[in-house]
Every structure is written in C-alpha cells, then in structure tokens.
Design a protein around this motif. Structure first.
Motif, PDB file in Angstrom:
ATOM      1  N   ALA A  44       4.683   0.812   3.462  1.00  0.00           N
ATOM      2  CA  ALA A  44       5.637   0.899   4.506  1.00  0.00           C
ATOM      3  C   ALA A  44       6.827   1.618   4.057  1.00  0.00           C
ATOM      4  CB  ALA A  44       5.939  -0.140   5.422  1.00  0.00           C
ATOM      5  N   ASP A  45       7.615   2.363   4.877  1.00  0.00           N
ATOM      6  CA  ASP A  45       8.679   2.984   4.225  1.00  0.00           C
ATOM      7  C   ASP A  45       9.830   3.250   5.436  1.00  0.00           C
ATOM      8  OD1 ASP A  45      10.589   4.289   2.166  1.00  0.00           O
ATOM      9  OD2 ASP A  45      10.404   6.453   3.430  1.00  0.00           O
ATOM     10  N   ASN A  46      11.293   3.042   5.152  1.00  0.00           N
ATOM     11  CA  ASN A  46      12.047   3.088   6.163  1.00  0.00           C
ATOM     12  C   ASN A  46      12.098   4.598   6.859  1.00  0.00           C
ATOM     13  OD1 ASN A  46      13.313   4.515   3.942  1.00  0.00           O
ATOM     14  ND2 ASN A  46      15.092   4.385   4.606  1.00  0.00           N
ATOM     15  N   ALA A  47      11.703   5.646   6.338  1.00  0.00           N
ATOM     16  CA  ALA A  47      11.668   7.048   6.747  1.00  0.00           C
ATOM     17  C   ALA A  47      10.424   7.699   6.921  1.00  0.00           C
ATOM     18  CB  ALA A  47      12.758   7.761   6.004  1.00  0.00           C
ATOM     19  N   GLU A  48       9.893   7.925   5.875  1.00  0.00           N
ATOM     20  CA  GLU A  48       8.569   8.378   5.777  1.00  0.00           C
ATOM     21  C   GLU A  48       7.761   8.443   4.673  1.00  0.00           C
ATOM     22  OE1 GLU A  48       8.589  12.728   7.107  1.00  0.00           O
ATOM     23  OE2 GLU A  48       6.464  13.068   6.659  1.00  0.00           O
ATOM     24  N   LEU A  49       6.655   7.909   4.618  1.00  0.00           N
ATOM     25  CA  LEU A  49       5.545   7.593   3.451  1.00  0.00           C
ATOM     26  C   LEU A  49       5.323   8.969   2.927  1.00  0.00           C
ATOM     27  CD1 LEU A  49       3.725   4.779   4.967  1.00  0.00           C
ATOM     28  CD2 LEU A  49       5.091   4.925   2.679  1.00  0.00           C
ATOM     29  N   GLY A  50       4.918   8.879   1.573  1.00  0.00           N
ATOM     30  CA  GLY A  50       4.530  10.136   0.800  1.00  0.00           C
ATOM     31  C   GLY A  50       2.969   9.912   0.608  1.00  0.00           C
ATOM     32  N   SER A  51       2.384   9.333  -0.615  1.00  0.00           N
ATOM     33  CA  SER A  51       1.461   9.144  -1.150  1.00  0.00           C
ATOM     34  C   SER A  51       0.933   7.908  -1.560  1.00  0.00           C
ATOM     35  CB  SER A  51       0.724  10.476  -1.852  1.00  0.00           C
ATOM     36  OG  SER A  51       1.058  10.582  -2.825  1.00  0.00           O
ATOM     37  N   VAL A  52      -0.408   7.499  -1.696  1.00  0.00           N
ATOM     38  CA  VAL A  52      -0.707   6.315  -2.327  1.00  0.00           C
ATOM     39  C   VAL A  52      -1.553   6.757  -3.522  1.00  0.00           C
ATOM     40  CG1 VAL A  52      -1.927   4.021  -2.421  1.00  0.00           C
ATOM     41  CG2 VAL A  52      -0.364   4.638  -0.601  1.00  0.00           C
ATOM     42  N   SER A  53      -1.368   5.963  -4.800  1.00  0.00           N
ATOM     43  CA  SER A  53      -2.506   6.394  -5.880  1.00  0.00           C
ATOM     44  C   SER A  53      -2.926   4.904  -6.406  1.00  0.00           C
ATOM     45  CB  SER A  53      -1.569   6.898  -7.067  1.00  0.00           C
ATOM     46  OG  SER A  53      -2.266   6.704  -8.377  1.00  0.00           O
ATOM     47  N   ILE A  54      -4.187   4.846  -6.558  1.00  0.00           N
ATOM     48  CA  ILE A  54      -4.734   3.666  -7.098  1.00  0.00           C
ATOM     49  C   ILE A  54      -5.468   3.906  -8.279  1.00  0.00           C
ATOM     50  CG2 ILE A  54      -4.952   2.057  -4.853  1.00  0.00           C
ATOM     51  CD1 ILE A  54      -7.906   2.974  -4.701  1.00  0.00           C
ATOM     52  N   ASP A  55      -5.282   2.688  -9.064  1.00  0.00           N
ATOM     53  CA  ASP A  55      -5.903   2.835 -10.583  1.00  0.00           C
ATOM     54  C   ASP A  55      -6.472   1.573 -10.949  1.00  0.00           C
ATOM     55  OD1 ASP A  55      -5.976   2.995 -13.268  1.00  0.00           O
ATOM     56  OD2 ASP A  55      -3.870   3.837 -13.496  1.00  0.00           O
ATOM     57  N   GLY A  84       4.619  11.842   8.634  1.00  0.00           N
ATOM     58  CA  GLY A  84       5.295  11.450   9.961  1.00  0.00           C
ATOM     59  C   GLY A  84       5.098   9.896   9.929  1.00  0.00           C
ATOM     60  N   ASN A  85       4.641   9.291   8.856  1.00  0.00           N
ATOM     61  CA  ASN A  85       4.134   7.544   8.871  1.00  0.00           C
ATOM     62  C   ASN A  85       5.219   6.919   8.417  1.00  0.00           C
ATOM     63  OD1 ASN A  85       1.484   7.402  10.376  1.00  0.00           O
ATOM     64  ND2 ASN A  85       0.693   8.749   8.752  1.00  0.00           N
ATOM     65  N   LYS A  86       5.572   5.924   9.155  1.00  0.00           N
ATOM     66  CA  LYS A  86       6.407   4.841   8.490  1.00  0.00           C
ATOM     67  C   LYS A  86       5.731   3.945   7.917  1.00  0.00           C
ATOM     68  CE  LYS A  86      10.795   5.652  10.858  1.00  0.00           C
ATOM     69  NZ  LYS A  86      11.963   5.098  11.436  1.00  0.00           N
ATOM     70  N   ASP A 133       7.783   7.642  -0.994  1.00  0.00           N
ATOM     71  CA  ASP A 133       7.945   8.073   0.232  1.00  0.00           C
ATOM     72  C   ASP A 133       8.208   9.395   0.035  1.00  0.00           C
ATOM     73  OD1 ASP A 133      10.467   8.541  -0.829  1.00  0.00           O
ATOM     74  OD2 ASP A 133      11.435   6.966   0.248  1.00  0.00           O
ATOM     75  N   LYS A 134       8.478  10.177   1.092  1.00  0.00           N
ATOM     76  CA  LYS A 134       8.734  11.760   1.032  1.00  0.00           C
ATOM     77  C   LYS A 134       9.642  12.127   0.271  1.00  0.00           C
ATOM     78  CE  LYS A 134       7.086  15.360   3.487  1.00  0.00           C
ATOM     79  NZ  LYS A 134       5.768  15.383   3.142  1.00  0.00           N
ATOM     80  N   GLU A 135      10.787  11.240  -0.114  1.00  0.00           N
ATOM     81  CA  GLU A 135      11.757  11.584  -1.000  1.00  0.00           C
ATOM     82  C   GLU A 135      11.661  11.452  -2.260  1.00  0.00           C
ATOM     83  OE1 GLU A 135      12.516   9.919   1.855  1.00  0.00           O
ATOM     84  OE2 GLU A 135      13.108  11.412   2.914  1.00  0.00           O
ATOM     85  N   GLY A 136      10.529  11.122  -2.620  1.00  0.00           N
ATOM     86  CA  GLY A 136      10.179  10.881  -4.033  1.00  0.00           C
ATOM     87  C   GLY A 136      10.433   9.518  -4.543  1.00  0.00           C
ATOM     88  N   LEU A 184      14.230  18.266 -12.464  1.00  0.00           N
ATOM     89  CA  LEU A 184      12.956  17.762 -12.686  1.00  0.00           C
ATOM     90  C   LEU A 184      12.723  16.899 -11.131  1.00  0.00           C
ATOM     91  CD1 LEU A 184      10.338  17.125 -14.098  1.00  0.00           C
ATOM     92  CD2 LEU A 184      11.568  15.384 -15.390  1.00  0.00           C
ATOM     93  N   ASN A 185      11.995  17.656 -10.221  1.00  0.00           N
ATOM     94  CA  ASN A 185      11.982  17.005  -8.924  1.00  0.00           C
ATOM     95  C   ASN A 185      11.081  15.936  -8.761  1.00  0.00           C
ATOM     96  OD1 ASN A 185      12.328  16.383  -6.069  1.00  0.00           O
ATOM     97  ND2 ASN A 185      11.413  18.357  -5.572  1.00  0.00           N
ATOM     98  N   PRO A 186      11.043  14.613  -8.506  1.00  0.00           N
ATOM     99  CA  PRO A 186      10.234  13.667  -8.177  1.00  0.00           C
ATOM    100  C   PRO A 186       9.486  14.079  -6.745  1.00  0.00           C
ATOM    101  CG  PRO A 186      11.964  12.509  -8.745  1.00  0.00           C
ATOM    102  CD  PRO A 186      12.558  14.031  -8.439  1.00  0.00           C
ATOM    103  N   THR A 187       8.097  14.447  -6.865  1.00  0.00           N
ATOM    104  CA  THR A 187       7.588  14.471  -5.395  1.00  0.00           C
ATOM    105  C   THR A 187       6.821  13.393  -4.849  1.00  0.00           C
ATOM    106  OG1 THR A 187       5.413  15.237  -6.409  1.00  0.00           O
ATOM    107  CG2 THR A 187       6.982  17.173  -6.379  1.00  0.00           C
ATOM    108  N   ALA A 188       6.550  13.804  -3.641  1.00  0.00           N
ATOM    109  CA  ALA A 188       5.678  12.380  -2.813  1.00  0.00           C
ATOM    110  C   ALA A 188       4.234  12.530  -3.527  1.00  0.00           C
ATOM    111  CB  ALA A 188       5.834  12.740  -1.467  1.00  0.00           C
TER     112      ALA A 188
END
Lengths: 186, 798
Positions: free
Chosen positions: A91-102, A142-144, A171-174, B616-620
């Motif tokens: 979850a995120d307060n504004a907008e999620l970015g992506s997930v990585s699993i390892d 667009g997902n929170k 999240d979207k902002e990094g 160096l921009n941290p992306t999503a």
C-alpha cells in the motif's frame, strides 16, 4: 642620529596615510553600507521563508507480511516440486510503483531477516543447485493498495534448506521499502 | 589637525608614539597585538593600522608587535623631547620556520582582488581543527561540508555540491581520483598542505569542466629560505578510533637549489558512535561496544620535491604517493544488510577484514615558471595514477553462479577495481598592459580508465579534454577592479564495451535462452562548451564588495553515461544514459564585507540556475535482468534552481576575547522532470556555528595561546528526495585549545581538541552512511604536536 632621522621621515608620512580615503567620508560609507546590508539581508530572509508550496510526497510504501492473507510469512516452509501462491499486500499513501520478489539461498547464513522472530536454521553448507528466482511485478497506475498474487513453482531438483524471500515495493515517486523473510524449502 | 599638533606641543612632559603598521604591499595592518614595555596602557588603535600610545614619560621602552601570519617585530625606543612617528612593515611568515620565501600576497589582499567568493586557510587552521581527513578539517568553514564515509575519508561538498562538481587542484594540477564515488576519500595528505584556497561558486572559466560548483586549491609548502636546512615533525593521536600518526618533513636549500621530503603514516581502529543497536533498512544490527565493525584503516604517504629557484626562472619537481587501506562497515555492504561473523570482527577493533578497499595514488608533477620581459609564463605538467581496489568475499548477485568458477582469472575476492592514468598539461601567460592584467592559458588532459573485478558498475573509458581561456583584470582606480573571462573547451569520451562473464536467462519471443548480457556498448561522445564570467570588486576603507555573474559547465561522467549495474552501498541498480547533455550552470554571486573597530561582517548570497542538472533518479521500476531485482535508478536531467548564502559575523570584544557566528543556508529545487518540486540529493540543512575564542596576550614562555569553543546548531533537513531520509536537527560542541612554545628558538605548536564533547548521537545529512542510518563519531579527543627543527645555526646559514 640615524634613528632620529628615520623617525622624522615617518612623522611626515602619517598624515598622508590618514588622508588616503578621505574622498568618501565615513558617514557616506556607513550609509551605503546600511543600505546594502538591508537589501542583502531582506533578500536572504525572503528566499529563506518562501517555502510554503504544494507539499511533496515523502512517505514510503508499506508491505504487510503479518496479515492472515499474506504468504509466505517469516519462517514459512515450502515444498520442492510443488506450486505455491505468493500473496503480498502492499500500500502507499499516493500511488504504488512496482513490486519485485527475489528468492535466494541463505546456506551461508549471510543475514537475518527484517523480522524480529528468529527461525530454526539448518547448518551452513555449500550450494550445488540453489533455487534462484528474481521477478519484477508491475502494478497498474493509480493504485493505492494492491495484492500481488503470484503462482510460483519450486523445481523438484533444487537444494533444500534455508532461503530468503525478499520483497521490494516502490511508489510512483521512487520511495522503496523492503522486507526480507527467512523461509525454508524442504 | 593643526589643533591637535599644537596641543601636543603644549604638553611639555608627556609625549606620544604613533605607530603605523603596513605589510609588504604598503597596505595597513589593523588588529595586531601591540605593546610598549614598560608602558601599562594599551594604545588607541585606529582601523587603518595606526596605533597611538599616549601620555608617555621620557625614557626607554620596547615596542613589540605580533600578528598571526606575520613575523614578530620588536624595537627599543627612546622617548625624549618630542613625539615619535614610526612606520613598521610586518613581513608574512607562512612557514613554521621563520625562514621562508614569500610568493603570495597576504590573504586579505587576495580576497580583495578575486572576483569569486574565496576562503583561504593555512596549515595553522588545519592543525587547530584537525579532522579525520583534509576535508573534515575544513568543514568549519561556512558553505563547506563533506560527503564522508566513516572517520578517515571524505570528499568536498561546496554549497551542497560535490563529486564531479568540485575540482580539487593539487600543486597546480587537477587531482584525478574516482571523483564519482562516495565511498572513499580524497587521496591528499593533509599534513602536506600548506595553504588551501576554496572557491565557492561556478569556476569553470578558470578550472574547466567540473568546477561547476567550486574548487579546492591545495598549495604545497612554501619554498624554504635560501641556505636553510631544517624540517618538522608532526605527531597526532585521537581517542575515538584510537588513531596514531606522524608526519616528518625535511628540507634543504642552497641559494638556488632545494630538496624536500615528507613521510606520513596513520593507523586507526574502528570508529565508535554513541549507539548499541542500529537498524539498516529495518534489519537490526547490534554493535559491539559501540564500534562500527570494520571501519579501521591505515594510510602511508611519501612525498619528494626538489628544483631550481632562480630570479627569473624556477622549476620544481614533485613526486608523491598516497596509499590507504580501509574497511567498509561490514554489516552494510552487498545486496542486503549482512549478518557477519561478529566473533571474528569483534576480536580486534584494529584489524581490516573484508570488505575493504585499497587506494593508491601516485603523482609526478613539474611546475615551472619564467619571466620574459613583461610576461610571466607558467607551466604545469603532471602524470597521475589512481588505483583503487574493493575486496569482498564472493557473493552471487542476481544470476551469477552460486559458486565462483575455478576458470575465472579475476581473483575471487576482487569485487571491483579501477585503474586510472592521467596526463595533464597547463600553460599560462600573464602580462600587464597599462591597467589591464591579462592571462591567457591552455589546459589539456588525457585519461585512460580500466576496470577489473567480478562485479560491474562503471565501464572502462578514455577521455581527452582541451580548453583555452582568456582572463582580463582591469584596475579602474584604487577602489575598483573589473574582471572578464572567456573559455572554450572541447572533450571527447570513449566508453569501452562490456559483457557479463556469466549467463542470465533472457526471454525472447516466449523462449528463454542463457545469454551473457551486454552492459556497456562502444560509445563515443564529443562535447564543446563556451563559458565565461564578468565580475567587479569595489573596495573602500571599511567595505569590500564583489559581484560576479557567470556560466559554468560540466561534461557528463563515464558513470552518468555508462553505469549499468548494482551499487552495493545503496542497494540499487544504477543505469546511465548515453544521451546526456553537458550540464550547464548560470550563477550570480556577491559578497559584501564590512570591517570597523571591533566588528567584521561578511554576507555572501548566491543564486544558481541549471537548465539540465544531471541527477540519479530513483524510478518506480525494478529490473531483474541487469539489476538483480533491485530498484532502478536512472540518470536524467532536470531544471534546477538553487540559492542561499553564508553570513559571518565577528566581534572582537577585547583584545583577548572574540565571538563569531557563521551561518549558512541553502535551498535547492528541481523545476522539471519526475522529481519536480523535490530538492537535489545531499542538500545540507541550515546551520549556525557559534564560537568564542579566548587568546590571552601575556602568557610567559607560551605564545599565541587560544581556548576556543565551537557550538554548531544544525537544523533538521526535511527537504529530501528519494532515496534520502529526513534528518533531525542536532547540536554538537567542539572545544579547541593550544599554543606555541619555543624549543631551541623554533616555535613548536601544540593543539588539543575535544570533538563532539557531549558524545551526542546524531546523523549527518551529507554523510554517505546516513542513508543506512549510521550515526557520526562520538566524543573524540585529538592531540597534535608540531615541532620544527633546524640543522644549521644562524652563523652557518649566513
């Protein structure tokens, strides 16, 4: 005698040294100076105070690894040759970015996990064919909040033992949050 | 005036002595320590270097004058039937030995004539504020910070900018290490630095690409005086990381030839922070007795110089080597915070285990100058080799094989290595034409950079740069100077291709094949740039003003263009951008200073605009193939605005007590791109340094004694950008005390410091380790002693 002469010469020099800067009076200098410092000081303060603008997002996304729906959890055990569904709640307060699993082996006991609970560990050993899985999972914009549901098959021929299940979410902002879980593959 | 003279004559018994103190350049020297033995009363001191002793009875007196940075003066004076006026010229003394050839103007004079904001400190300052590294010793200066790693290494940060945005000049030649990296320091021996000039603000028009935020110019020791044979030894001890060290310097000069040598050695243990448990990305790490595991290190430096000093020509060779080996904080190096063998690491706080780095920097420089009629021609030619190796146990990252293959030729514990060869040449001609002082110059540099190790971040590359500049300084009158500079640079960079040594599963058209992925292509880029600046100095009796407007630039680094790998310190995957444009900066810069009676005030505001700041921009995104599942950080360009300034206020309450406040402020914002509205990384929070210095005048055999308290108040930094974290405010107190005493006619110098007196736990926003939450060093007592010696008696010397 010689000394005295040089003193006399010196005496002549003193008034001229005083006169040097007389073309701009002390008063004028002080005035100029106060004006200058007032301007610079004001500029300095103004720039320092004009910070009230639209606030930027500085909140990190979150990963819930303790909720009953979440899997795997700290100390979960998985079985070779079988499939399991990784369920990750982010979850995120504004907008999620992506997930990585390892998933990578921890046969060398190279680290703890981010969780407080310690799991029973097997002895340290050299890997022969450890399971390695790296997977990026995009999240639609667009997902929170989002629940990753990813089916993962553990090949039958991998080394059993201690593994790490790492989850990274941005999240979207990094901003990024990570969780490292200790799991066992039997 | 007439009246005063008459009234003086009218008083038959009591006389006065008027002393006018000037320096070698006929400039008045205010603020000297002056006494007239056996007269009790202090003189009236006018600001223009005039000191008046009133109401003197006839008799014999001894006049004594001293001032930091000058040779002391004393003279017997007989007061008889009339007033006496005495001009005194003070000669600079920038060496610990009193015998030295002075090449430079005094500091004040140089600041007056320089269009840029300039701070100049000498070895006295370093000795007094000795930190773990040269830059840490300079951190007290307003607008100067460091990006540090641990206790022994750091890089300069000028007004919030560092790495390739600050040029370091050592002995006239640009110092070329691995400027892009935050995890190692500047390969400079702080004991060999005699004088350091810090230019705050865009200075590309003098120093070329990279000086976009400023320059640190390190000057070598001054030439020894003719017919001298001496040296000095410097001993250092620190309690926090149990450091001990020594630096020995010896020189010999005949009339025209000289040789000098210096050797420095330092050895230190793990540093201690006021903490027992740390959380690195939520992973708990317990510290053993507050030691930050494996941050110990050592350093060995050797320097030789020698040459010819004639009246019209001089040529000096410099040969030097710095070597250091230092550990990385063992719990935070790799793809995730690591559990380490605590028993092994905690056995000794002095051993350097893996992961660690070795850095060797070799330099050979020739500086020559010749005077031909009106022209002063100067030349610097240099060769440098920087060799940095990172050692770590093999850990497979991403798709690397779990066990390191026997067939590999790269050593199993060599994670990364960078080998850089640099050839530099500078030629300058200065000439005076009426009121103009013209300078024309050319700078050239050739670099070869090779890499090694089983992990990859930055490709190997070659780089060539050449620049020409013209600089004119026009003296309009006694008070005003105008400056104009224009520069053209051309550079070419060639990035070499690189492919992984191990296969990764690559999906193509639904099929997965094992491929050794290409991380760098064969890339060639050329850049041209025109930069320039105009400036003015206006100096009155009590006021000095300067202003400067200019454009600077910086070519993208090989890392910014070609990075493609995991940065183990930041747990991120960094990807370069081969299409980056050169970074440009437009800057307005001013300084106003006022000195009168007991006050001195200096304000230096600046404004700075970048149309294409490289960031160096941290992306999503996460990347599984190249980035082993890590978050992708990508080099991008954005418009950036920055402004701020420094304010320095000093009040000399009495002759022996002064108070000082140094205030700095910086604001930065990205105006475009993904991170619009955010700041740029490593922006220092506002801070104030309050100082009180007591320096007693009459102290028997001890001279220049000081007791000084620095209280630094740093605000919280809430302006952050991913992946930074907000840093809370803090206050730290440092205390310095010291002085000089005579050992066989030489002035030995002793300095004692208590850094972080109250053992405050705080995070420094510009520390490299701040991101993973490592606090700064706890209380540290630093003792250093410098003892000069002389092998010749005065008779032999003359």
């Amino acid at each position: 005698m010689h000394l005295r002469n040089s003193f006399r010469q010196g005496m002549m020099d003193v008034p001229s040294a005083h006169q040097k800067h007389k073309n701009i009076t002390m008063k004028q200098q002080t005035k100029m100076l106060s004006a200058l410092f007032a301007i610079l000081g004001a500029a300095f303060l103004m720039t320092g105070c004009s910070k009230n603008k639209a606030s930027i997002d500085t909140e990190y996304p979150t990963i819930d690894v303790t909720s009953s729906a979440a899997f795997p959890k700290q100390c979960s055990e998985l079985v070779r040759g079988q499939k399991f569904t990784a369920t990750i709640l982010v979850a995120d307060n504004a907008e999620l970015g992506s997930v990585s699993i390892d998933i990578h082996h921890n046969f060398d006991h190279h680290s703890h996990s981010t969780e407080v609970e310690e799991c029973n560990m097997g002895p340290v050993k050299t890997p022969a064919k450890p399971l390695l899985l790296v997977k990026s999972i995009p999240i639609a914009s667009g997902n929170k909040s989002y629940t990753v549901s990813e089916e993962i098959e553990i090949p039958a021929d991998v080394d059993p033992g201690d593994y790490h299940f790492m989850i990274r979410v941005t999240d979207k902002e990094g901003w990024q949050t990570l969780k490292g879980l200790s799991i066992k593959i039997n | 005036m007439l009246f005063t003279c008459l009234s003086m004559q009218a008083n038959a018994q009591l006389r006065q002595l008027i002393v006018t103190v000037i320096d070698d350049y006929n400039k008045p020297v205010p603020g000297v320590n002056i006494s007239l033995e056996t007269h009790e009363r202090a003189p009236f001191a006018a600001p223009d270097g005039v000191y008046v002793f009133k109401d003197l009875s006839p008799g014999d007196y001894t006049l004594r004058i001293s001032m930091a940075g000058y040779r002391s003066f004393s003279k017997k004076i007989s007061i008889a039937g009339h007033d006496i006026s005495l001009p005194v010229t003070l000669h600079p003394n920038i060496h610990t030995l009193q015998e030295v050839v002075v090449q430079n103007n005094t500091i004040g004079q140089r600041k007056k004539e320089e269009q840029l904001n300039l701070e100049i400190v000498r070895s006295d300052f370093i000795q007094k504020n000795l930190g773990g590294s040269l830059m840490q010793s300079l951190e007290r200066l307003p607008g100067v910070k460091t990006i540090g790693i641990g206790a022994g290494q750091s890089k300069p940060l000028i007004r919030g900018m560092g790495f390739n945005r600050v040029v370091v000049i050592d002995k006239g030649v640009k110092h070329e290490g691995q400027q892009w990296g935050a995890d190692h320091g500047l390969e400079i021996d702080q004991f060999a630095a005699e004088e350091i000039e810090i230019v705050k603000g865009a200075a590309s028009f003098i120093y070329g690409s990279d000086a976009i935020a400023g320059a640190v110019n390190i000057k070598p020791a001054a030439m020894p005086a003719a017919n001298s044979f001496g040296g000095d030894i410097n001993l250092i001890g620190k309690t926090n990381n149990a450091l001990y060290g020594a630096s020995l310097n010896i020189y010999r000069r005949t009339q025209k030839w000289f040789v000098a040598a210096r050797a420095t050695a330092q050895d230190y243990g793990d540093y201690r922070a006021p903490a027992d448990r740390l959380y690195i990305y939520d992973y708990p790490i317990d510290l053993h007795r507050s030691y930050l595991r494996n941050t110990a290190g050592k350093e060995i430096n050797t320097h030789f110089s020698g040459g010819y000093i004639g009246k019209k020509a001089r040529s000096v060779f410099y040969l030097g080597n710095t070597y250091s080996k230092s550990g990385f904080f063992a719990n935070a190096h790799g793809l995730e915070p690591r559990k380490v063998n605590a028993v092994m690491h905690d056995r000794s706080s002095r051993d350097i285990l893996m992961p660690y780095q070795k850095v060797n920097h070799f330099k050979l420089i020739n500086r020559s100058s010749i005077r031909l009629s009106d022209h002063d021609i100067e030349l610097e030619a240099g060769y440098q080799n920087n060799f940095r190796q990172e050692y770590n146990r093999y850990v497979n990252h991403g798709f690397m094989p779990p066990v390191y293959p026997d067939s590999m030729t790269i050593p199993i514990d060599l994670e990364r290595a960078f080998n850089k060869n640099v050839y530099s040449l500078n030629i300058r001609d200065r000439v005076k034409l009426n009121l103009h002082e013209l300078q024309f110059g050319i700078n050239g540099e050739i670099q070869n950079n090779a890499i090694n190790g089983w992990s990859f971040l930055v490709p190997s590359f070659d780089q060539k740069t050449i620049g020409v500049f013209l600089y004119d300084r026009l003296s309009i009158n006694d008070q005003a100077l105008l400056h104009a500079a224009l520069r053209y640079d051309r550079s070419h960079i060639h990035i070499h291709p690189y492919a992984d040594w191990f296969p990764s599963p690559v999906e193509q058209n639904g099929e997965t094949s094992q491929i050794q992925v290409t991380r760098a292509d064969n890339i060639r880029r050329s850049f041209n740039s025109i930069t320039g600046s105009i400036g003015i100095n206006y100096n009155l009796e009590h006021i000095e003003l300067k202003a400067n407007a200019g454009k600077s630039y910086r070519i993208p680094t090989a890392k910014e263009l070609g990075a493609n790998g995991v940065n183990y310190h930041y747990f991120s995957y960094e990807r370069g951008n081969t299409g980056l444009k050169p970074e440009e900066s437009y800057q307005l810069d001013a300084t106003a200073s006022f000195t009168k009676n007991k006050w001195s005030v200096q304000l230096s505001p600046f404004f700075n605009y970048f149309p294409n700041y490289i960031y160096l921009n941290p992306t999503a995104e996460h990347d599984y193939l190249y980035g082993a599942g890590n978050q992708m950080f990508e080099y991008t360009q954005a418009r950036v605005v920055r402004y701020g300034g420094e304010l320095q206020v000093k009040y000399q309450a009495w002759e022996n007590l002064s108070a000082e406040a140094l205030i700095e402020y910086l604001y930065a914002e990205q105006l475009s791109g993904d991170k619009k509205g955010y700041t740029i990384p490593f922006s220092p929070p506002p801070s104030t340094l309050l100082n009180l210095t007591y320096s007693p005048i009459h102290t028997g055999p001890f001279r220049r004694i000081y007791l000084s308290v620095d209280y630094r108040i740093t605000a919280a930094q809430r302006h952050i950008v991913p992946p930074e974290k907000k840093t809370s405010g803090y206050t730290v107190m440092n205390v310095q005390a010291g002085g000089r005493f005579a050992i066989q006619k030489q002035q030995a110098q002793i300095s004692l410091q208590a850094q972080n007196l109250f053992n405050t736990r705080y995070l420094n926003h510009t520390s490299f380790y701040r991101l993973i939450g490592l606090p700064e060093q706890g209380r540290n007592i630093v003792l250093s002693i410098k003892i000069p010696f002389n092998f010749l008696t005065n008779k032999q010397a003359s």
